[in-house]
Write a protein that holds these residues in place. Structure first.
Motif, PDB file in Angstrom:
ATOM      1  N   LEU A 138       0.837  -1.213   0.007  1.00  0.00           N
ATOM      2  CA  LEU A 138      -0.028   0.069   0.102  1.00  0.00           C
ATOM      3  C   LEU A 138       0.892   1.203  -0.009  1.00  0.00           C
ATOM      4  CD1 LEU A 138      -2.906  -0.979   2.685  1.00  0.00           C
ATOM      5  CD2 LEU A 138      -2.780  -1.050  -0.013  1.00  0.00           C
ATOM      6  N   GLY A 139       2.159   1.140   0.023  1.00  0.00           N
ATOM      7  CA  GLY A 139       3.011   2.526   0.151  1.00  0.00           C
ATOM      8  C   GLY A 139       2.777   3.160   1.082  1.00  0.00           C
ATOM      9  N   PHE A 173       5.524   6.637  10.101  1.00  0.00           N
ATOM     10  CA  PHE A 173       6.610   7.497   9.874  1.00  0.00           C
ATOM     11  C   PHE A 173       6.279   8.810  10.035  1.00  0.00           C
ATOM     12  CE2 PHE A 173      10.167   5.022   8.194  1.00  0.00           C
ATOM     13  CZ  PHE A 173       9.515   4.113   7.437  1.00  0.00           C
ATOM     14  N   GLY A 176      11.672  10.440   9.669  1.00  0.00           N
ATOM     15  CA  GLY A 176      12.285   9.838  11.035  1.00  0.00           C
ATOM     16  C   GLY A 176      12.459   8.498  10.360  1.00  0.00           C
ATOM     17  N   GLN A 217       5.775  -3.994  -9.309  1.00  0.00           N
ATOM     18  CA  GLN A 217       5.740  -4.080  -7.649  1.00  0.00           C
ATOM     19  C   GLN A 217       6.958  -4.380  -7.224  1.00  0.00           C
ATOM     20  OE1 GLN A 217       2.010  -5.439  -6.264  1.00  0.00           O
ATOM     21  NE2 GLN A 217       2.648  -4.825  -4.131  1.00  0.00           N
ATOM     22  N   TYR A 220      11.617   8.787  -4.194  1.00  0.00           N
ATOM     23  CA  TYR A 220      12.358   8.391  -2.755  1.00  0.00           C
ATOM     24  C   TYR A 220      12.717   7.268  -2.819  1.00  0.00           C
ATOM     25  CZ  TYR A 220      10.103  12.648  -0.531  1.00  0.00           C
ATOM     26  OH  TYR A 220      10.041  14.130  -0.272  1.00  0.00           O
ATOM     27  N   GLN A 267      13.856   4.123  -0.209  1.00  0.00           N
ATOM     28  CA  GLN A 267      14.045   3.597   1.330  1.00  0.00           C
ATOM     29  C   GLN A 267      14.611   2.260   1.548  1.00  0.00           C
ATOM     30  OE1 GLN A 267       9.801   3.139   2.712  1.00  0.00           O
ATOM     31  NE2 GLN A 267      10.563   3.026   4.719  1.00  0.00           N
ATOM     32  N   GLY A 309      14.642  -0.459   7.259  1.00  0.00           N
ATOM     33  CA  GLY A 309      14.865  -0.045   8.826  1.00  0.00           C
ATOM     34  C   GLY A 309      15.177   1.460   8.887  1.00  0.00           C
ATOM     35  N   GLU A 310      14.776   2.100   7.693  1.00  0.00           N
ATOM     36  CA  GLU A 310      15.037   3.658   7.575  1.00  0.00           C
ATOM     37  C   GLU A 310      13.935   4.350   6.958  1.00  0.00           C
ATOM     38  OE1 GLU A 310      19.905   3.112   6.985  1.00  0.00           O
ATOM     39  OE2 GLU A 310      18.671   4.527   5.757  1.00  0.00           O
ATOM     40  N   GLY A 311      13.958   5.358   7.195  1.00  0.00           N
ATOM     41  CA  GLY A 311      12.859   6.419   6.347  1.00  0.00           C
ATOM     42  C   GLY A 311      13.201   6.601   4.977  1.00  0.00           C
ATOM     43  N   PRO A 312      12.207   7.104   4.057  1.00  0.00           N
ATOM     44  CA  PRO A 312      12.510   7.233   2.696  1.00  0.00           C
ATOM     45  C   PRO A 312      13.285   8.559   2.531  1.00  0.00           C
ATOM     46  CG  PRO A 312      10.221   6.949   2.892  1.00  0.00           C
ATOM     47  CD  PRO A 312      10.697   7.134   4.271  1.00  0.00           C
ATOM     48  N   LEU A 333      15.113  11.663  -0.343  1.00  0.00           N
ATOM     49  CA  LEU A 333      14.261  12.102  -1.641  1.00  0.00           C
ATOM     50  C   LEU A 333      15.668  11.834  -2.359  1.00  0.00           C
ATOM     51  CD1 LEU A 333      12.615  13.851  -3.038  1.00  0.00           C
ATOM     52  CD2 LEU A 333      13.942  15.806  -2.367  1.00  0.00           C
ATOM     53  N   LEU A 343      13.380  -0.116  -1.716  1.00  0.00           N
ATOM     54  CA  LEU A 343      12.267   0.226  -1.967  1.00  0.00           C
ATOM     55  C   LEU A 343      12.107   1.910  -2.682  1.00  0.00           C
ATOM     56  CD1 LEU A 343       8.926  -0.317  -2.117  1.00  0.00           C
ATOM     57  CD2 LEU A 343       9.104   0.773   0.182  1.00  0.00           C
ATOM     58  N   LEU A 354       9.807   4.689  -4.281  1.00  0.00           N
ATOM     59  CA  LEU A 354       8.719   5.351  -4.127  1.00  0.00           C
ATOM     60  C   LEU A 354       8.600   6.682  -4.907  1.00  0.00           C
ATOM     61  CD1 LEU A 354       8.524   5.161  -0.292  1.00  0.00           C
ATOM     62  CD2 LEU A 354       6.796   3.874  -1.786  1.00  0.00           C
ATOM     63  N   PHE A 407       1.688   8.902  -2.112  1.00  0.00           N
ATOM     64  CA  PHE A 407       2.736   8.286  -2.477  1.00  0.00           C
ATOM     65  C   PHE A 407       2.205   7.006  -3.306  1.00  0.00           C
ATOM     66  CE2 PHE A 407       6.855   9.196  -0.534  1.00  0.00           C
ATOM     67  CZ  PHE A 407       6.483  10.334   0.449  1.00  0.00           C
ATOM     68  N   GLY A 408       2.934   6.438  -4.091  1.00  0.00           N
ATOM     69  CA  GLY A 408       2.630   5.231  -4.905  1.00  0.00           C
ATOM     70  C   GLY A 408       2.836   3.977  -3.996  1.00  0.00           C
ATOM     71  N   GLN A 409       2.593   2.861  -4.372  1.00  0.00           N
ATOM     72  CA  GLN A 409       2.594   1.708  -3.596  1.00  0.00           C
ATOM     73  C   GLN A 409       4.081   1.213  -3.360  1.00  0.00           C
ATOM     74  OE1 GLN A 409       1.336   1.555  -6.548  1.00  0.00           O
ATOM     75  NE2 GLN A 409       0.355   0.033  -6.904  1.00  0.00           N
ATOM     76  N   GLY A 410       5.017   1.909  -4.250  1.00  0.00           N
ATOM     77  CA  GLY A 410       6.539   1.373  -4.245  1.00  0.00           C
ATOM     78  C   GLY A 410       6.893   0.156  -5.025  1.00  0.00           C
TER      79      GLY A 410
END
Lengths: 117, 112
Positions: free
Chosen positions: A41-42, A90, A109, B9, B35, B37, B40-43, B45, B86, B88, B102-105
């Motif tokens: 679902l992103g 997030f 974060g 996907q 983005y 990702q 264990g981390e955030g996306p 840019l 990932l 995005l 955001f798209g689903q990645g």
């Protein structure tokens, strides 16, 4: 170091027990936002705040509350958590998300993994 | 609500291969971001594209914005294991200046 800090990083709780996930940024950003990330679902936006005392709903606000009393903090509150709120959350911030046709960079974060039993 | 569709996907390739990831919207948007990702981390840019037809390059990554500002692509040349992650796309548009969709990645795995 410029960063967005979330706490807790991991939490297991039970249905109905109120919890708060804190988010703090040290970049003096006006804009802050919460997302949840689920497989396939992103990232889906829960709530956002354009500035202090200004908050608005994202695409999936049901079951969540937020507040923005100070510029640096944007806590996410689950008044009565349910299992369908099990997710990776997030927090993100930006100077100003959009100006005309330009979009600012979102700083994220490290995420808070929440499990509701 | 503006919808974003990303494809594929999942993508699993060998080191050195090229790949393209697509992002399509149901409506025109003002700008689009990509983005990346890691677990264990955030996306983080990678790029923002604004102008229809715009092409931006970031080392082995090439980003293109469709002429009609409804689609975008990310092309990676000679993929390396460090590109695994990932990817995005995210779009801003419409009358809400606080919403970023955001798209689903696309989960990319590059095997050595």
């Amino acid at each position: 170091e410029a960063q967005v800090t979330q706490n807790p990083r991991y939490l297991i709780t039970v249905t109905g027990k109120k919890l708060t996930v804190t988010c703090s940024q040290n970049m003096n950003h006006e804009y802050m936002s919460w997302y949840r990330q689920d497989p396939g679902l992103g990232l889906r936006q829960i709530y956002y705040s354009m500035n202090v005392e200004v908050t608005d709903k994202g695409d999936v606000p049901e079951g969540y509350k937020v507040s923005r009393k100070e510029k640096r903090n944007f806590p996410l509150i689950l008044e009565s958590p349910s299992p369908n709120q099990t997710s990776l959350y997030f927090c993100a911030s930006s100077t100003l998300l959009r100006t005309g046709r330009r979009t600012g960079e979102l700083f994220f974060g490290e995420g808070s993994r929440l499990t509701v039993l | 609500t503006q919808l974003l569709e990303q494809s594929p996907q999942f993508l699993s390739i060998q080191e050195g291969e090229n790949l393209t990831v697509y992002c399509n919207s149901s409506s025109v948007f003002s700008s689009l971001q990509w983005y990346r990702q890691e677990p264990g981390e955030g996306p983080v840019l990678l790029v923002t594209v604004v102008t229809g037809g715009e092409v931006k390059k970031l080392k082995r990554l090439t980003f293109q914005f469709g002429d009609a500002r409804k689609d975008s692509s990310l092309h990676i040349t000679a993929a390396q294991p460090g590109d695994t992650g990932l990817y995005l796309c995210a779009l801003a548009g419409g009358t809400s200046y606080g919403k970023l969709t955001f798209g689903q990645g696309t989960i990319l795995t590059v095997h050595p």
